[in-house]
Structures are given as C-alpha cells and as structure tokens.
Scaffold this active site. Structure first.
Site: not given
Ligand code: ABN
Length: 181
Positions: A82, A107, A126, A155-156, A159, A168, A171
């Site tokens: 995600d 994740w 991330d 997973n939303d 991280w 962010y 990923t």
C-alpha cells in the site's frame, strides 16, 4: 326412519370431528411451537454458516495480468503493498531513493509466486524523509490484510512513524524468505 336420522347424524359427527382434528393439527399450539422453534433454530444456525467475506477477491487476485512486471501494481511481490513504488520514485524495488531512508518498522506480507508456486514473506518498508514525487506509481493491494482492529493486521499505515523523519516517500518490497521455512 329414526335409524336413517341416527346414521346421518353419526356421519355428520364423524365429518365434524375430522375437520376439528385437522384444524387443531394445522393451527394448534404444538404446531405453532414447532414452527416457532424451527425459525429460532434456523435464525441461530444461519450466522454460523460459512460464506465468502472476500466478495470474490481471491478470484480477482487470480486475474492479475502483469504478475512479472516490477513496474506494475500487479507484480506478485506487491500482493500486500500500500504505497508508491520506489522504482518509480527515483529508487529501485529494493532500495530507497537518495535522500530518503528505510523505515525502522515494516509491514510483512505473504505473497504467492506464480512462477514457482511457492509462498514468500515480503517486507514492505517505507522510505522516509523526502517529499513524494508526482508521477510515481501508487499501489493499493491488501491480500491478507484484515480490518484495522489490530495494527499488525492492517497495512494502511505510515511506517516512517518510528523514524526521526516521518515524511513518507515510497515503499520498497524486500524478499525475506519462504513463508513455510
Ligand atoms: N505504508 C504506506 C503508507 C504511508 C502513509 C499512509 C498510508 C500508507
């Protein structure tokens, strides 16, 4: 004459009795209880029956076209990714773009590789500390994800939260190993 009337009355009696019994059988207390009991048991058992909560998602997952293209969200390793693909954001599939750093927490998903038929653990870290770039490919796949009642199943999440710089960027998808090792 009286004999004829007696027989006629007896026959009428019999018919009346039959009708009364039938009415009691259909509308009686016992039949009412049996029907109500059936409905109650049915009502209790129905929610226990298995049904497809995935709304056919497993089928949709099987319909992916570009399972071997790392630039496509269909890529098999991205089954639970995600976020923005780092290989379309200045980095690669496994390394963060210059100026960003990998998240300290991640994740981990389990993805099926259709090429060898095996399941792999994939870590989605991330990349943090850099503004997002326009034009990067954004994916939202959540195979194995569960509603957000438990953080580890959802997973939303950004991280980068455990990093000093929480901005962010994208990923990466790192292969951790075989899922059944
Ligand atoms: N793990 C990607 C991400 C970042 C910010 C918000 C949601 C998801």
């Amino acid at each position: 004459m009286f004999d004829f009337i007696d027989r006629a009355l007896a026959s009428l009696d019999k018919r009346m009795e039959k009708t009364a019994r039938r009415t009691a059988r259909v509308n009686g207390r016992r039949s009412f209880l049996a029907r109500t009991g059936g409905m109650l048991v049915g009502g209790m058992v129905m929610p226990l029956l298995p049904f497809d909560r995935g709304a056919g998602l497993a089928h949709a997952a099987g319909a992916k076209k570009n399972v071997n293209d790392p630039l496509s969200c269909d890529y098999w390793r991205y089954c639970s990714l995600d976020g923005n693909l780092c290989n379309t954001s200045g980095g690669t599939m496994t390394s963060c773009p210059p100026g960003s750093e990998a998240s300290k927490v991640a994740w981990v998903g389990t993805c099926h590789n259709p090429n060898d038929g095996k399941d792999y653990l994939v870590s989605y870290n991330d990349c943090c500390g850099k503004a997002q770039v326009s034009g990067s490919t954004s994916c939202l796949r959540s195979e194995g994800e569960r509603p957000g009642y438990r953080m580890g199943l959802y997973n939303d999440i950004n991280w980068c939260m455990a990093n000093e710089n929480k901005g962010y960027h994208c990923t990466v998808a790192l292969l951790v190993g075989l899922a059944d090792e």
